[in-house]
Design a protein around this motif. Structure first.
Motif, PDB file in Angstrom:
ATOM      1  N   GLY A 135       0.815  -1.216   0.000  1.00  0.00           N
ATOM      2  CA  GLY A 135       0.000   0.000   0.000  1.00  0.00           C
ATOM      3  C   GLY A 135       0.843   1.258   0.000  1.00  0.00           C
ATOM      4  O   GLY A 135       0.543   2.230  -0.705  1.00  0.00           O
ATOM      5  N   PHE A 136       1.943   1.271   0.793  1.00  0.00           N
ATOM      6  CA  PHE A 136       2.858   2.413   0.763  1.00  0.00           C
ATOM      7  C   PHE A 136       3.481   2.586  -0.616  1.00  0.00           C
ATOM      8  O   PHE A 136       3.667   3.697  -1.100  1.00  0.00           O
ATOM      9  CB  PHE A 136       3.963   2.236   1.808  1.00  0.00           C
ATOM     10  CG  PHE A 136       3.563   2.657   3.185  1.00  0.00           C
ATOM     11  CD1 PHE A 136       3.299   3.992   3.471  1.00  0.00           C
ATOM     12  CD2 PHE A 136       3.455   1.733   4.202  1.00  0.00           C
ATOM     13  CE1 PHE A 136       2.936   4.391   4.751  1.00  0.00           C
ATOM     14  CE2 PHE A 136       3.085   2.119   5.484  1.00  0.00           C
ATOM     15  CZ  PHE A 136       2.817   3.455   5.753  1.00  0.00           C
ATOM     16  N   PHE A 137       3.817   1.471  -1.244  1.00  0.00           N
ATOM     17  CA  PHE A 137       4.440   1.522  -2.566  1.00  0.00           C
ATOM     18  C   PHE A 137       3.503   2.161  -3.585  1.00  0.00           C
ATOM     19  O   PHE A 137       3.921   2.959  -4.418  1.00  0.00           O
ATOM     20  CB  PHE A 137       4.822   0.109  -3.001  1.00  0.00           C
ATOM     21  CG  PHE A 137       5.581   0.057  -4.294  1.00  0.00           C
ATOM     22  CD1 PHE A 137       6.955   0.154  -4.312  1.00  0.00           C
ATOM     23  CD2 PHE A 137       4.911  -0.103  -5.494  1.00  0.00           C
ATOM     24  CE1 PHE A 137       7.654   0.112  -5.508  1.00  0.00           C
ATOM     25  CE2 PHE A 137       5.604  -0.150  -6.693  1.00  0.00           C
ATOM     26  CZ  PHE A 137       6.979  -0.044  -6.701  1.00  0.00           C
ATOM     27  N   VAL A 138       2.233   1.804  -3.514  1.00  0.00           N
ATOM     28  CA  VAL A 138       1.263   2.360  -4.456  1.00  0.00           C
ATOM     29  C   VAL A 138       0.981   3.829  -4.146  1.00  0.00           C
ATOM     30  O   VAL A 138       0.854   4.666  -5.048  1.00  0.00           O
ATOM     31  CB  VAL A 138      -0.037   1.535  -4.412  1.00  0.00           C
ATOM     32  CG1 VAL A 138      -1.112   2.176  -5.277  1.00  0.00           C
ATOM     33  CG2 VAL A 138       0.231   0.106  -4.875  1.00  0.00           C
ATOM     34  N   ASP A 167       2.334  -3.864  -8.905  1.00  0.00           N
ATOM     35  CA  ASP A 167       2.448  -3.788 -10.365  1.00  0.00           C
ATOM     36  C   ASP A 167       3.910  -3.920 -10.807  1.00  0.00           C
ATOM     37  O   ASP A 167       4.372  -3.205 -11.703  1.00  0.00           O
ATOM     38  CB  ASP A 167       1.859  -2.475 -10.875  1.00  0.00           C
ATOM     39  CG  ASP A 167       1.540  -2.535 -12.365  1.00  0.00           C
ATOM     40  OD1 ASP A 167       1.424  -3.660 -12.895  1.00  0.00           O
ATOM     41  OD2 ASP A 167       1.430  -1.466 -12.995  1.00  0.00           O
ATOM     42  N   MET A 168       4.635  -4.861 -10.159  1.00  0.00           N
ATOM     43  CA  MET A 168       6.031  -5.105 -10.534  1.00  0.00           C
ATOM     44  C   MET A 168       6.185  -6.460 -11.223  1.00  0.00           C
ATOM     45  O   MET A 168       7.234  -7.084 -11.162  1.00  0.00           O
ATOM     46  CB  MET A 168       6.940  -5.048  -9.304  1.00  0.00           C
ATOM     47  CG  MET A 168       7.136  -3.667  -8.730  1.00  0.00           C
ATOM     48  SD  MET A 168       8.542  -3.574  -7.596  1.00  0.00           S
ATOM     49  CE  MET A 168       8.064  -4.751  -6.346  1.00  0.00           C
ATOM     50  N   LYS A 169       5.121  -6.909 -11.884  1.00  0.00           N
ATOM     51  CA  LYS A 169       5.179  -8.225 -12.531  1.00  0.00           C
ATOM     52  C   LYS A 169       6.256  -8.285 -13.610  1.00  0.00           C
ATOM     53  O   LYS A 169       6.823  -9.338 -13.877  1.00  0.00           O
ATOM     54  CB  LYS A 169       3.804  -8.555 -13.136  1.00  0.00           C
ATOM     55  CG  LYS A 169       2.684  -8.632 -12.125  1.00  0.00           C
ATOM     56  CD  LYS A 169       1.379  -8.992 -12.776  1.00  0.00           C
ATOM     57  CE  LYS A 169       0.863  -7.886 -13.675  1.00  0.00           C
ATOM     58  NZ  LYS A 169       0.566  -6.645 -12.941  1.00  0.00           N
ATOM     59  N   LEU A 182      12.676  -7.500  -9.423  1.00  0.00           N
ATOM     60  CA  LEU A 182      11.831  -8.431  -8.683  1.00  0.00           C
ATOM     61  C   LEU A 182      12.010  -9.856  -9.188  1.00  0.00           C
ATOM     62  O   LEU A 182      12.164 -10.795  -8.399  1.00  0.00           O
ATOM     63  CB  LEU A 182      10.372  -8.000  -8.800  1.00  0.00           C
ATOM     64  CG  LEU A 182       9.364  -8.891  -8.068  1.00  0.00           C
ATOM     65  CD1 LEU A 182       9.415  -8.633  -6.581  1.00  0.00           C
ATOM     66  CD2 LEU A 182       7.953  -8.663  -8.589  1.00  0.00           C
ATOM     67  N   LEU A 183      12.019 -10.035 -10.495  1.00  0.00           N
ATOM     68  CA  LEU A 183      12.126 -11.378 -11.060  1.00  0.00           C
ATOM     69  C   LEU A 183      13.496 -11.995 -10.788  1.00  0.00           C
ATOM     70  O   LEU A 183      13.602 -13.187 -10.475  1.00  0.00           O
ATOM     71  CB  LEU A 183      11.854 -11.325 -12.557  1.00  0.00           C
ATOM     72  CG  LEU A 183      10.442 -10.863 -12.961  1.00  0.00           C
ATOM     73  CD1 LEU A 183      10.355 -10.677 -14.467  1.00  0.00           C
ATOM     74  CD2 LEU A 183       9.399 -11.855 -12.482  1.00  0.00           C
ATOM     75  N   ALA A 184      14.554 -11.194 -10.912  1.00  0.00           N
ATOM     76  CA  ALA A 184      15.890 -11.727 -10.659  1.00  0.00           C
ATOM     77  C   ALA A 184      16.069 -12.107  -9.195  1.00  0.00           C
ATOM     78  O   ALA A 184      16.671 -13.133  -8.868  1.00  0.00           O
ATOM     79  CB  ALA A 184      16.939 -10.695 -11.072  1.00  0.00           C
TER      80      ALA A 184
END
Length: 441
Positions: free
Chosen positions: A257-260, A336-338, A343-345
């Protein structure tokens, strides 16, 4: 009518006086013991007096950096470092088993030791407040901004103390001190130094969202590492994993929530979120290969809801893999970091060691330190493979999950993450299917 003889005076020794105690019985006994030892020891008194002297000579204008660095060294470096031997000293003195035989639970033991460090930090912070008032009256410095900075440093001090309490169960001094140094350097360079420089340069006040993110991160770190420390000294039938995972789930949801909501500190929020997810993955997927049958029976008694929750919250590396996969998925969807390579690495790097842990002997299959070594080995392996085939991708193409990962494009990281997460989930599903039989009620 004549009056009778006057009563004889009562001796002073016979007068019953209330028993004077320094601490009420409501305070945990471990906290009382640690406070008595800590406040009388030289490791608190001498740095406290030295800090007072240094603050007196730097309280004037133009010394803001020195003033706050002296406070930072006391709150972040010196006071929490005493917890680096909190549980190890009890284990070396053979008093830990004695404490566990009393009515004290492992959580209360760990909580009391952390509260002692937090109380000493709070005492130092209260002693610093008059200096902030003097700076405000003499130099016109921002009293509110510096007060917020002091509160944030106090929260970070509690987070570092919790991490050091968890590290105190590591037997190797080299590994324990190395990880403690890494924690201190990360907290200083990543959070404390930017905060101090922001206040020293007279910039606008610390944003509310930024302060909220540091607060949530500090509270999560303290609780998460304390539950981890309690799990390391608990008997096999005690479940400290479930509250630790619930704490992590709540922290990730709040932090998302903070990130958004934050549009100016997304880089800091993303770094905090990745550190959260990485720490949770290392601890939860590094748990032992099996759990006590009594813990499984406690989940079974709650019906189908308990059995469904067991796939996420029951102790064990297999449920930890499922929990971490759900946590990474929620973080990717909510923030929304899909399609974010970082994130993926990071996800691929955390899930890869799970696929190789069964190769090792049984004594190395469980625990946080072996899991960290596997993560390091996987990163070294990736570097070697890329160095061997620097000019051509022909060899990398034949190695699943490493193809094109050095170029940083999203599809390669997506393939990397999907391969290792899928393999880890397949191993966890196989383990969950052949769990030990349920304990009869």
């Amino acid at each position: 009518m004549p009056e009778g003889p006057a009563p004889a005076p009562v001796p002073a020794a016979a007068v019953s006086l209330p028993v004077l105690t320094d601490f009420p019985d409501r305070i945990p006994p471990v906290l009382v013991k640690e406070l008595r030892q800590g406040l009388r020891g030289r490791m608190f008194v001498v740095p406290f007096l030295v800090l007072q002297f240094l603050l007196i000579i730097t309280v004037g204008g133009g010394n803001t950096l020195s003033f706050w660095h002296f406070i930072l060294i006391m709150l972040i470096f010196l006071l929490p470092s005493r917890n680096l031997g909190a549980l190890g000293d009890e284990r070396d003195a053979n008093t830990l088993d004695t404490l566990l035989l009393t009515r004290l639970t492992p959580w209360r033991i760990v909580w009391g030791k952390w509260c002692s460090a937090a109380a000493q930090s709070l005492l130092v912070a209260v002693a610093i407040v008059p200096y902030l008032l003097v700076r405000y009256l003499n130099d016109g410095s921002g009293f509110l901004d510096e007060g917020v900075l002091l509160v944030l440093l106090l929260l970070l001090s509690g987070a570092v103390a919790g991490a050091f309490t968890a590290l105190s169960v590591v037997k190797s001094p080299l590994a324990r001190n190395g990880m403690a140094a890494a924690v201190l350097l990360s907290v200083y360079g990543w959070i404390c130094r930017p905060l101090v420089f922001k206040v020293a340069q007279g910039q606008s006040g610390i944003p509310l969202t930024y302060a909220g993110m540091i607060t949530v991160f500090s509270v999560w770190a303290a609780l998460f590492f304390l539950w981890h420390a309690a799990a390391n000294i608990s008997p096999a039938a005690t479940n400290n994993t479930t509250p630790r995972r619930i704490t992590s789930l709540a922290a990730v949801l709040i932090y998302s929530g903070f990130f958004v909501a934050s549009s100016f500190h997304t880089g800091f929020a993303q770094s905090c979120l990745l550190i959260m997810l990485g720490a949770v993955s290392v601890v939860e997927m590094g748990e032992p290969l099996s759990s006590h049958p009594g813990i499984a029976a406690a989940f079974d008694r709650r019906g189908w809801i308990g059995r469904a929750a067991a796939f996420l919250l029951r102790p064990g590396w297999d449920s930890g893999v499922v929990f971490c996969a759900v946590l990474w998925g929620l973080a990717a969807i909510l923030t929304d970091m899909k399609d974010d390579p970082a994130l993926l690495a990071t996800a691929a790097l955390c899930f890869f060691p799970v696929t190789g842990r069964l190769i090792f002997p049984p004594r190395l299959r469980g625990g946080t330190v072996p899991f960290l070594l596997l993560i390091l080995a996987s990163n070294i392996l990736k570097t070697i493979l890329l160095a061997i085939d620097r000019d051509s991708d022909s060899f990398i193409e034949r190695f699943p999950g490493f193809y094109n990962s050095s170029r940083g494009n999203v599809p390669s990281y997506m393939n990397l993450a999907l391969i290792w997460i899928s393999l880890a989930l397949a191993m966890a599903a196989f383990s969950l299917m052949f769990r030990h039989p349920r304990v009869k009620r």
